[in-house]
Motif scaffolding. Structure first.
Motif, short mmCIF file in Angstrom:
data_model
loop_
_atom_site.label_atom_id
_atom_site.label_comp_id
_atom_site.label_asym_id
_atom_site.label_seq_id
_atom_site.Cartn_x
_atom_site.Cartn_y
_atom_site.Cartn_z
N MET A 1 -38.22 -30.50 14.11
CA MET A 1 -38.45 -29.07 14.31
C MET A 1 -38.05 -28.32 13.05
SD MET A 1 -36.77 -26.51 17.11
CE MET A 1 -37.44 -27.09 18.65
N ASN A 2 -38.95 -27.44 12.61
CA ASN A 2 -38.65 -26.68 11.41
C ASN A 2 -37.87 -25.40 11.75
OD1 ASN A 2 -41.40 -26.21 12.57
ND2 ASN A 2 -41.15 -24.32 11.39
N LYS A 39 -40.44 -29.77 18.94
CA LYS A 39 -39.45 -30.84 18.73
C LYS A 39 -40.12 -32.08 18.16
CE LYS A 39 -36.33 -29.48 22.44
NZ LYS A 39 -35.96 -29.78 23.81
N GLU A 40 -41.39 -32.26 18.47
CA GLU A 40 -42.09 -33.44 17.96
C GLU A 40 -42.91 -33.13 16.71
OE1 GLU A 40 -43.28 -36.49 20.44
OE2 GLU A 40 -42.71 -35.49 22.30
N ASN A 41 -42.69 -31.93 16.15
CA ASN A 41 -43.36 -31.53 14.91
C ASN A 41 -44.88 -31.43 15.05
OD1 ASN A 41 -41.07 -31.23 13.21
ND2 ASN A 41 -40.87 -33.48 13.24
N ARG A 44 -45.66 -26.29 14.26
CA ARG A 44 -44.62 -25.92 13.29
C ARG A 44 -44.70 -24.43 12.96
NH1 ARG A 44 -44.17 -31.10 9.22
NH2 ARG A 44 -45.05 -32.61 10.66
N TYR A 121 -52.37 -39.41 21.59
CA TYR A 121 -52.59 -39.40 20.14
C TYR A 121 -52.30 -38.03 19.55
CZ TYR A 121 -54.48 -43.90 21.27
OH TYR A 121 -54.60 -45.19 21.74
N ASP A 124 -48.58 -37.91 18.92
CA ASP A 124 -47.94 -38.94 18.10
C ASP A 124 -48.41 -38.81 16.65
OD1 ASP A 124 -47.03 -41.22 16.84
OD2 ASP A 124 -47.27 -42.47 18.63
N ALA A 126 -47.95 -40.52 14.22
CA ALA A 126 -48.29 -41.77 13.54
C ALA A 126 -49.77 -42.12 13.69
CB ALA A 126 -47.43 -42.92 14.09
N THR A 127 -50.48 -41.35 14.51
CA THR A 127 -51.87 -41.70 14.79
C THR A 127 -52.81 -40.56 14.39
OG1 THR A 127 -51.82 -40.73 17.01
CG2 THR A 127 -51.09 -43.02 16.81
N ALA A 128 -54.10 -40.89 14.38
CA ALA A 128 -55.11 -39.90 14.00
C ALA A 128 -55.43 -39.00 15.19
CB ALA A 128 -56.38 -40.60 13.54
#
Lengths: 331, 743
Positions: A1-2, A39-41, A44, A121, A124, A126-128
């Motif tokens: 989180m920013n 929290k999971e960015n 933002r 997705y 997450d 990490a995924t597209a």
């Protein structure tokens, strides 16, 4: 989180003005979805404009005999409002089918319109995901897509809208009232959310600096014959695999009006008036419900893990209409 | 006698828990505490090409960012990373080098003055990788199955038994048979409490570590070995645990990272994992099992084949006892087994409630139901006909086995005798109704354990052992055992646990804590009693002067003569006569292995389930469940019932809901949140009933009690699957049974 700046305006014009001046600002009401996403960015925002102190927390009568649900009325206060229970029991039932008491106590009607998809997705980094990061691709298309859409999909996105409440609002032909720098306008519920197309980053048709102030319900509430049938992987606290908001008007055993909206199957609550027209003037029978269902889900397309939804939603439509018509038990 | 054992005493730690007085690993504070946040890798296999920490490090308040490039020197030898529950192989070493072994691997630790800052800084760390092709998805790689390497773990997890008789011939010639393939998904433990370590850096460099663990002695061993610290310099404390279910049997990576950072920064550090990161270490492995059974037309099981392929990581051979159960439960003498592992690019699996047991029984007990149906025999009658008082696989008698009473009492309570045999014969509106039954088994092991007992200056009893209460009720039953042994009110007894300064105890798992630590508590209280007796005899005018040990009893907080209960010496008076000094005793209890080896030692269960299945929509509701348990002596019916109910709820959850979904393109678990990883909720749970049948056992341990942590779950998924078959006529061999499998 920013890190972000925070404002707490007390009138609508001030809130809209703040939003217009700031870069990457977001309105926050109950925060039940936005805070998770921060929290999971996924989200933002650089500025949060807390609208909880705007005077939008009332339920009032409209001139045409309907109800106006303020954007800041909580889901819980809406579902348990006596006028809503008496005149729009479908909406009350639908709201109570979602989330948990704690969440419904925080979540607002306006905020519910902006729930973002629960696509794995999207959540997450990490995924597209074209919705989260336009142009990055869609991980779900060839990935694990059991919970994904079967209608109105595009090669860019097969996410679904997760809201229960919006399915009922669609069936009830609600109108969304918004205010922006250029004044006030209304958006029919059916046009509020959109299909993903090439730009799934846009969930809805709201302008950049506009704020939802209320949801108007028309006079007709289908309080006699209605149901919300939600099918999910556990009995509570799960998003719909498929859901059906069904509402009927009957003259004897003849259908004089019908609404069917679907959740869990598309990027927006799914409704087709031309499918409903097939049942109007017809007998309230399973065979005729099935014809409506055929037309409503025409063109449905499954992916590796979600083809079951096509069969399931068809059966659910038939069942829901039967329950709404009081021909079938609720359980 | 206080007769504390067997009473439904409420949890002695209940008030502390509900008032928030009970502290968990992430709730202990230290002056000047720094906060670590873990950066997780995003690919399944390859190498880190570059980690750019500049933007993160430039933020004021960020203290350090640890990566494989700048981590301090730690143990090189991989066996130093072993722990009490480590399978054979090379344990995962956090931040060891640039290799990525699984998706979600910790690749950096950001340490900052506040948690929020550390979390934000972590989002600014940029990582590039050299990606290599990965392999995930058990079903896609079963051709690579291999025999597991054996290690010390094989003692508790024996390989499949040797084949007996001639399975192939008997199966081929039998008139009735079945064959089926059974699969179930990966599951993650998901305890409520996140894994966390608060490492307090003392002035002299010593560490006091508050860790989420099912064994403080295990965490301590790990830290001393990995960081080359002496025993005196490390203390691990874990008084409470917000759920373990096996996930805390191995030290998790936040412990390594927090200790490393605290030593390097010479400052206290806390590291807490996120819910998403709770999916980045051990899990219940997916398996693919094949079972073939045959029998005679009179309902006798005569041949059994059971194989399993289970996934493990590339670096450790995690095994479970999956295929061994058939001939332990049933008197079948023509048997064949196989058990193979498939190495995948995931983290090593980890024991989860009844590891292997619930896996194997979820296949075996469906297969038994299938065979019974092929014979047109009621599945309960089939089980009674094939009942055995011996473990046929190992050719041993049971130390006790009251499973028949479980069947009888469970069936009576459930109303099984009214059951029509034919599937699809009960219906209500849209719902098909079905009744199913299954058996469960688990081990009744006893390990060595030590305990200390102190009669304090106030005449109260304080007993301690470095064990854990993972929510099971350890605090409560140990208090009862101590109170009973020394004849004191439970309010005068306090039991302490979860501190490496206390006498040694192993990790709390395998349903052995009640038996092992309970036996140590009983022993140390008996030993303390003897000591008090000697002191009492030395007191002037002692009525016990001439008494022998067999002449006395411990009751009403005093030692008294059996022949004349009015004559005795109060404990407070013994302490006073001891110069006002507390009386202390330490003891270690060892299982009587010579005697125990002569017997098979197990808990048993019979589970009866009623389901309603919506015929059109496929949704399943478990309307009733009765679980009858043979678990030896019940130390506390309240905590015991609580254990079984928890197992029943989880069994339902496993049968119908739980599945960690792998995306094989990314090699990554995708539903890593409690919104999308479904566990049962209150609305799923209806009429659950627990029965404990009487079971006397003088072999398992001196208490005669068997652990109940695991048996509650074992038979449940098969009973539900069997009930669904009875309702619908559909045989689903793929767990969880989500509604799409019934459309």
């Amino acid at each position: 989180m920013n890190s972000f700046t925070y404002a707490r305006p007390t009138d609508v014009a001030e809130a809209i003005n703040d939003q217009q001046q700031a870069t990457a600002a977001k309105f926050i009401a109950g925060g039940t979805n936005l805070l998770d996403l921060m929290k999971e960015n996924i989200e933002r925002p650089e500025r949060l404009i807390d609208i909880n102190h705007l005077p939008l927390a009332e339920i009032t009568e409209t001139e045409d005999g309907g109800l106006r649900l303020g954007a800041l009325v909580t889901n819980a206060n809406t579902a348990y409002d006596e006028r809503v229970i008496a005149r729009y029991p479908l909406l009350s039932q639908t709201i109570l089918a979602g989330a948990s008491p704690q969440l419904r106590n925080m979540a607002t009607n306006g905020g519910n319109l902006f729930q973002r998809t629960r696509c794995y997705y999207f959540y997450d980094l990490a995924t597209a995901c074209n919705k989260r990061e336009p142009g990055s691709g869609c991980g779900a298309l060839n990935g694990y897509n059991r919970i994904h859409a079967i209608l109105g999909t595009s090669h860019s996105c097969i996410a679904t809208n997760p809201s229960d409440m919006c399915v009922a609002l669609t069936a009830l032909d609600a109108t969304i009232r918004v205010k922006g720098p250029n004044g006030e306008r209304t958006i029919p519920m059916a046009d509020f959310h959109r299909l993903p197309g090439e730009d799934p980053q846009y969930d809805n048709t709201l302008g950049p600096d506009e704020l939802v102030t209320a949801i108007d319900l028309p006079a007709k509430g289908f309080s006699e014959y209605h149901t919300y049938l939600k099918l999910r992987d556990r009995a509570s606290y799960a998003f719909a695999l498929v859901s059906v908001a069904a509402a009927l008007e009957l003259d004897g055993d003849t259908v004089t009006d019908v609404r069917v909206a679907l959740g869990g199957v598309a990027h927006k609550p799914w409704r087709k008036p031309e499918a409903e027209a097939l049942l109007i003037g017809q007998k309230a029978t399973k065979e005729n419900y099935a014809k409506l269902a055929d037309a409503l889900i025409e063109g449905a397309r499954g992916f590796e893990h979600n083809s079951f939804k096509i069969k399931l939603v068809h059966r659910a439509i038939v069942r829901a209409l039967g329950i709404a018509a009081k021909q079938e038990p609720t359980e | 006698m206080s007769n504390a054992i067997g009473k439904p005493l409420s949890r002695v730690d209940g008030r502390a828990k509900v008032t928030g007085e009970a502290k968990y690993a992430a709730e202990f504070n230290a002056p000047d505490l720094a906060y670590g946040y873990v950066v997780s890798g995003t690919i399944a296999k390859g190498k880190i090409n570059h980690i750019d920490t500049r933007a993160a490090k430039s933020l004021p308040g960020v203290l350090e960012i640890f990566t494989y490039e700048n981590r301090p020197k730690v143990a090189w030898f991989d066996l130093s990373y072993n722990d009490q529950d480590a399978p054979p192989g090379s344990p995962f070493r956090p931040l060891y080098d640039n290799k990525i072994k699984y998706s979600g691997q910790p690749i950096a630790l950001v340490v900052a003055d506040t948690f929020e800052l550390a979390r934000y800084a972590a989002s600014l760390v940029e990582v590039t990788y050299d990606v290599e092709p990965h392999e995930t998805g058990l079903d896609k790689h079963v051709d690579r199955g291999h025999k597991p390497s054996s290690g010390i773990a094989s003692l508790l997890k024996p390989p499949p038994p040797k084949p007996q008789g001639d399975f192939d011939k008997v199966y081929h010639e039998s008139p009735v048979k079945m064959r089926g393939t059974y699969v179930h998904a990966v599951e993650h433990h998901n305890p409520m409490e996140m894994f966390a370590s608060t490492v307090v850096y003392e002035k002299n460099g010593k560490l006091t570590i508050y860790d989420k663990t099912q064994g403080v002695t295990n965490s301590k061993m790990y830290v001393t070995q990995v960081f080359g610290m002496s025993n005196d310099d490390v203390r691990v404390i874990a008084p409470y645990m917000g759920g373990g279910f096996g996930s805390g049997l191995r030290p998790q990576y936040q412990l390594f990272l927090a200790v490393m950072a605290a030593r390097e920064l010479k400052r206290s550090v806390r590291v807490v994992l996120t819910r998403q990161q709770m999916f980045s270490f051990g899990h219940r492995p997916a398996t693919i099992q094949h079972i073939a059974l045959s029998g005679t037309t009179d309902g006798t099981l005569n041949a059994l084949y059971h194989d399993a392929h289970a996934e493990t990581s590339r670096f450790e051979d995690y095994t479970e006892v999956v295929v061994n159960w058939g001939a332990m439960l049933y008197p079948v003498t023509n048997t064949k087994y196989d058990y193979k592992l498939v190495d995948l690019d995931t983290y090593t699996p980890l024991d989860m409630r009844a590891p292997g047991g619930v896996t194997g029984f979820s296949a075996l007990e469906i297969a038994i139901d299938e065979l019974a149906y092929n014979m047109k025999i009621d599945p309960l009658d089939f089980r009674l006909k094939n009942y055995s008082d011996r473990n046929t696989a190992d050719d041993l008698p049971y130390s006790s086995k009251e499973l028949k009473a479980c069947f009888e009492q469970g069936a009576e309570r459930f109303g099984w005798s009214n059951r029509p045999l034919e599937p699809r014969s009960m219906k209500k509106e849209h719902n098909l109704i079905g009744w199913g039954v299954a058996t469960g088994m688990w081990d009744a092991n006893q390990m060595f354990a030590s305990a200390e007992a102190v009669l304090t200056v106030n005449g109260k009893l304080r007993v301690s052992s470095a064990t854990a209460d993972i929510g099971t009720g350890t605090y409560t039953i140990m208090t009862q055992i101590a109170a009973e042994t020394l004849g004191m009110p439970v309010d005068d007894v306090i039991f302490k646990l979860g501190d490496t300064e206390m006498p040694f105890s192993l990790i709390s798992g395998g349903s052995w804590t009640a038996a092992s630590v309970g036996s140590a508590v009983k022993l140390v209280c008996q030993d303390l009693g003897k000591k008090l007796f000697k002191l009492a005899q030395q007191m002037p005018d002692s009525p016990l002067k001439k008494a022998k040990l067999e002449d006395i009893e411990f009751a009403d907080s005093r030692i008294r003569l059996k022949s004349n209960p009015g004559a005795g010496v109060r404990y407070v008076d013994i302490v006073a006569a001891n110069g006002g000094r507390a009386v202390t005793e330490s003891s270690t209890s060892l299982p009587d292995l010579l005697e125990q080896r002569k017997y098979a030692r197990n808990t048993h269960s019979a589970v009866f389930v009623e389901v309603m299945v919506d015929e059109d929509l496929g949704s399943v509701k478990v309307t009733r469940m009765v679980s009858a348990i043979a678990g030896g002596r019940v130390l506390n019916p309240k905590t015991a019932r609580n254990q079984i109910l928890g197992g029943m709820v989880w069994g339902l959850s496993k049968a119908l809901e739980e599945e960690t979904a792998m995306d094989n393109v990314y090699g990554r678990f995708m539903n890593h949140s409690l919104a999308e990883y479904h566990v049962a909720v209150n609305a799923d749970i209806h009429d659950f009933d627990v029965i404990f049948v009487d079971e006397v056992d003088h072999i398992v341990n001196p208490l005669g009690a068997k652990g109940l942590g695991e048996i509650g779950i074992v038979g449940v998924p098969a009973a539900i699957a069997n009930a669904i078959f009875h309702a619908t006529g559909k045989r689903v061999r793929d767990l969880p049974i989500t509604l799409d499998k019934l459309l």
